[in-house]
Write a protein that holds these residues in place. Structure first.
Motif, PDB file in Angstrom:
ATOM      1  N   GLU A 451       0.608  -1.272  -0.366  1.00 13.06           N
ATOM      2  CA  GLU A 451       0.072  -0.185   0.409  1.00 13.06           C
ATOM      3  C   GLU A 451       1.179   1.637   0.219  1.00 13.06           C
ATOM      4  O   GLU A 451       1.734   1.808   0.982  1.00 13.06           O
ATOM      5  CB  GLU A 451      -1.084  -0.436   1.173  1.00 13.06           C
ATOM      6  N   THR A 454      -3.422   6.473   0.712  1.00 15.47           N
ATOM      7  CA  THR A 454      -5.140   6.504   0.964  1.00 15.47           C
ATOM      8  C   THR A 454      -5.129   7.784   1.162  1.00 15.47           C
ATOM      9  O   THR A 454      -4.587   8.686   1.471  1.00 15.47           O
ATOM     10  CB  THR A 454      -5.969   5.321   2.323  1.00 15.47           C
ATOM     11  N   LYS A 735     -15.117  -8.164  -1.941  1.00 13.76           N
ATOM     12  CA  LYS A 735     -14.479  -6.708  -1.742  1.00 13.76           C
ATOM     13  C   LYS A 735     -12.329  -7.597  -2.111  1.00 13.76           C
ATOM     14  O   LYS A 735     -11.210  -6.610  -1.448  1.00 13.76           O
ATOM     15  CB  LYS A 735     -13.971  -6.479  -0.493  1.00 13.76           C
ATOM     16  N   GLY A 754      -9.858  -4.766  -1.991  1.00 15.30           N
ATOM     17  CA  GLY A 754     -10.926  -3.293  -2.793  1.00 15.30           C
ATOM     18  C   GLY A 754     -12.313  -3.694  -3.165  1.00 15.30           C
ATOM     19  O   GLY A 754     -12.792  -4.512  -2.805  1.00 15.30           O
ATOM     20  N   SER A 775     -10.927   2.037  -1.531  1.00 17.12           N
ATOM     21  CA  SER A 775     -10.920   0.898  -0.215  1.00 17.12           C
ATOM     22  C   SER A 775     -12.659   1.321   1.096  1.00 17.12           C
ATOM     23  O   SER A 775     -13.089  -0.031   1.491  1.00 17.12           O
ATOM     24  CB  SER A 775     -10.191   1.292   0.764  1.00 17.12           C
ATOM     25  N   ASP A 776     -12.915   1.983   0.557  1.00 10.71           N
ATOM     26  CA  ASP A 776     -14.253   2.059   1.671  1.00 10.71           C
ATOM     27  C   ASP A 776     -15.274   3.432   0.080  1.00 10.71           C
ATOM     28  O   ASP A 776     -14.872   3.511  -0.375  1.00 10.71           O
ATOM     29  CB  ASP A 776     -14.488   2.832   2.634  1.00 10.71           C
ATOM     30  N   ILE A 781      -7.589   4.246  -2.612  1.00 11.54           N
ATOM     31  CA  ILE A 781      -6.593   3.239  -2.589  1.00 11.54           C
ATOM     32  C   ILE A 781      -5.629   2.768  -3.190  1.00 11.54           C
ATOM     33  O   ILE A 781      -6.064   2.580  -4.136  1.00 11.54           O
ATOM     34  CB  ILE A 781      -6.660   1.707  -1.386  1.00 11.54           C
TER      35      ILE A 781
END
Length: 786
Positions: A451, A454, A735, A754, A775-776, A781
């Motif tokens: 990662e 974000t 996800k 994701g 990510s939401d 992200i």
């Protein structure tokens, strides 16, 4: 008559002054001679938003830059902005850039007070508690916290050395830094502490992400005979071999390398008052000397000769088949190699392969050998491998710092920055500099995914993230729109550069055009009642937006028939097509006659051979037009179109029908079908040579099939990057984002987390690709693929 003569003289002076300003080609020609540091900002939005919270830079830049940011954040420009600091304490700053009517719109700034000073064409402005002065001279805007600086500013006093250095910088970097090497702040980027006795300029081009920074540039020895760079004159840079024996836990390593030690030693003697006789030293057979935490490492092409040449030695013991000796000249490295290396007590040494290693105690030498024999060295560490692609194999001087040692230099917490490097390569009175300071995630390895950042927006995102090219950095930024119809532009480092409320949801994808054919890109797209074109800063480009009474029903189509930037913007309204040029004018030469059927797919432009085709579905008919909107190919067969788009696949117009068949039409209008064994609800995408389809949990890439876990999958996407095909889809239920190559093989370490379809892109200049997803519902992200 005398009065008339006076007026003529006055007029001639005014004209002469105007011509003088017209001859100035850069605002940097106004840089005063006493300038200590200059920051050349090429991407003001990204720089201003990044530097405040950047892990490394926020601990380096001085308080005056923090103060000047109060003004910089209110400048609206894509031009280069120069911020200069004018004395050794950097207490005074000067901001220079090209002026235009929208650069500094004072009236739109809250909490400001502004006045024009009497008898001066200078304005005094206060924003909150920050006070500064500003004026326009010729075509240039200038501002400072010191009124006297603006009063005396004159291009006749041009600092030609500085102006020349500004021209040597990279305009594609986020920013460039020019500073004197005695700077207490910016010399830290050279991994040296301030207080150098010389005041030569260093130039660094900076590129950085949220936590990392890479820089390249030069440092000049100028006319100074005492500058340490002169030590490498007439020598050739060498490979930094000491990395292969320095333990991975080493805090700091400084290496000097040369092809002829006697030349290097003669250069060193010129830097100091007392000369050291080196004619008989064993160092004459070496090409690198490095200082690490508690040892000196010497590399030679023939270490056996070096060992024989060291006469002041006596055998002590053998450790793991390696002999350890006592060295009777313990002060040998105390001053011989200053200002680079000073080691107080070299009491013991050993020979290992091509190395002679000195230390102040035997246990240190044993620890080093243990690390070497277990391959636990800097060169073999994951942290160093993580940055190795960004550095050169050869250098005149090489400095390594781990996180703890870097903290000492920068004066800030750099925990997690396990491998950081600055290199110097000497050439013709200059040293080329390259540096990388990079956080290392211990879980990261090659063929890995980690990662990167974000970024959250104000409301739920209504469409998957998309990338757009940044014409300044040549990298890419990210665009998303939320449920309140606010459009966001997010930099490659995760900063929100701007947001703009639109009238409606964007249809399809955002396109980019170069309206003025000058390399600067604009964003072009349609909402149900608007046709927008925005510039780099999110401003509307005149004469856009166009407003429509009737609803726009398909995404905006942008055509560049001959790749000459003569763009055509095609708007679909139900049954009708409207063609505009890049200036927003209707194209009268385009005349599509509707057959009364609604257009159900986005019109696309294809070229086969030398001919152009505009294709779309209307009812049960495939329409294929020429540039004028007239029928180019008459397709007589009816097609029950699925909900998928049209593509050009193997030089045929390609779609699928509701029976799950592949439907293709050639350039003569002949239709053919192929059974793909798809159900009515399916997805299909294609490029010129690759066809991908999906039904339920079965993904088909070319002739290969993959059975995924049962779930709710987004339509597959084909991404072509670096001459390689990738296919991605996301299971919204579990996800998980999947990524495959063209042979239907999963990319290592996938699937990853994701919640939307994903885009794969190269966001910055660093090695590797980035995968962008959500990510939401409010957070983007970004993952890095190594």
């Amino acid at each position: 008559m005398k009065r008339f003569g006076f007026l003529l003289v006055l007029l001639s002076l005014i004209v002469a002054c105007q011509k003088n300003y017209d001859n100035i080609t850069s605002p940097n020609q106004f840089l005063p001679s006493k300038t200590n540091t200059v920051i050349l900002i090429n991407d003001l939005n990204d720089f201003a938003k990044s530097i405040k919270n950047h892990n490394i830079l926020s601990g380096i830049y001085n308080k005056e830059l923090k103060t000047s940011l109060a003004l910089l954040e209110h400048l609206n420009t894509t031009k280069q902005v120069s911020v200069a600091f004018l004395n050794e304490s950097s207490s005074d700053y000067l901001i220079l850039t090209e002026n235009d009517s929208t650069l500094f719109m004072i009236d739109s700034i809250p909490n400001h007070v502004s006045e024009t000073l009497k008898n001066l064409k200078i304005k005094k402005t206060q924003i909150d508690t920050t006070v500064f002065y500003h004026k326009v001279l010729g075509h240039y805007f200038m501002a400072s916290n010191n009124l006297d600086i603006l009063k005396t500013l004159n291009a006749k006093n041009e600092n030609k050395e500085l102006t020349g250095l500004t021209k040597s910088t990279d305009p594609e970097s986020i920013a460039s830094l020019i500073f004197r090497t005695d700077s207490p702040d910016y010399s830290k980027l050279l991994f040296s502490k301030p207080g150098s006795s010389t005041k030569n300029y260093a130039v660094l081009d900076l590129n950085f992400s949220e936590k990392n920074i890479a820089y390249n540039g030069i440092i000049s020895s100028g006319d100074s005979t005492s500058h340490y760079i002169k030590s490498f004159k007439n020598t050739v840079p060498q490979r930094t071999n000491s990395l292969s024996v320095a333990p991975s836990k080493t805090k700091s390593l400084l290496s000097v390398a040369y092809d002829d030690f006697s030349i290097f030693q003669d250069n060193l003697n010129q830097l100091r008052s007392s000369e050291i006789d080196s004619t008989q030293t064993f160092l004459n057979f070496t090409n690198e000397i490095a200082l690490i935490d508690n040892a000196v490492i010497v590399h030679s092409l023939d270490a056996d000769i070096v060992l024989e040449t060291i006469e002041e030695k006596s055998y002590v013991e053998t450790y793991r088949a390696i002999d350890i000796y006592e060295f009777n000249n313990t002060a040998f490295f105390k001053s011989r190699l200053q200002p680079f290396i000073a080691f107080e007590n070299s009491k013991y040494f050993l020979k290992y392969d091509d190395f002679i290693i000195f230390s102040n105690n035997i246990e240190n030498l044993k620890s080093i050998i243990s690390s070497v024999l277990s391959n636990n060295t800097i060169a073999n560490s994951d942290a160093f491998k993580n940055i190795s692609q960004n550095i050169s194999d050869e250098a005149s001087m090489f400095i390594f710092k781990n996180g703890e040692s870097l903290s000492d230099v920068l004066g800030t917490n750099t925990k997690g920055y396990d491998a950081n490097v600055v290199q110097f390569v000497y050439e013709n009175n200059y040293a080329h500099i390259s540096g990388v300071i990079q956080e290392f995630n211990k879980r990261t390895s090659f063929n890995s995914v980690s990662e990167t950042f974000t970024t959250s927006v104000d409301a739920a995102i209504i469409s998957p993230p998309q990338t757009v090219k940044n014409h300044i950095t040549k990298a890419h930024d990210i665009v998303v729109q939320d449920v309140d119809n606010v459009l966001y532009l997010i930099s490659s480092s995760g900063n929100i550069l701007w947001k703009k409320r639109l009238q409606g949801k964007i249809l399809g994808k955002i396109e980019q055009i170069d309206m003025y054919k000058n390399g600067r890109l604009q964003l072009a797209f349609a909402t149900p009642k608007r046709l927008y074109v925005l510039d780099r800063n999110g401003n509307d480009v005149s004469p856009f937006p166009h407003k429509f009474n009737d609803e726009i029903t398909q995404p905006l189509s942008v055509f560049d028939y001959d790749k000459r930037k003569n763009y055509r913007l095609l708007v679909t309204q139900g049954k009708q097509l409207l063609m505009y040029d890049a200036k927003g004018r209707i194209v009268n030469g385009f005349n599509y006659k509707s057959n009364g059927l609604d257009i159900s797919t986005q019109p696309k432009h294809f070229r086969i051979g030398s001919k152009d085709y505009i294709a779309f579905a209307a009812g049960d008919q495939l329409k294929i037009l020429n540039r004028q909107g007239l029928t180019r190919i008459n397709v007589k067969d009816k097609i029950r179109f699925s909900e998928n788009e049209l593509y050009l696949y193997k030089n045929k117009f390609t779609c699928t029908n509701t029976l799950g068949q592949l439907v293709q039409v050639d350039t003569k209008g002949k239709l053919s079908t192929k059974n793909l064994n798809l159900m009515e609800q399916h997805n299909m995408v294609a490029t010129s040579k690759t066809l991908v389809s999906m039904i339920d949990n079965q993904l088909n890439i070319k002739s290969r099939s993959i059975d995924l876990d049962y779930g709710d999958y987004t339509p597959p996407r084909i991404i072509y990057l670096n001459d390689k095909i990738y296919v991605t889809t996301t299971d919204l239920q579990s996800k998980k984002v999947y990524l495959f190559d063209s042979q239907a093989k999963s990319i290592p370490n996938f699937p990853i987390f994701g919640t939307s379809s994903a885009e794969l892109q190269k966001l910055d200049k660093a090695k590797g690709l980035e995968l962008i997803t959500l990510s939401d519902d409010r957070t983007i992200i970004v993952y890095k693929l190594y």
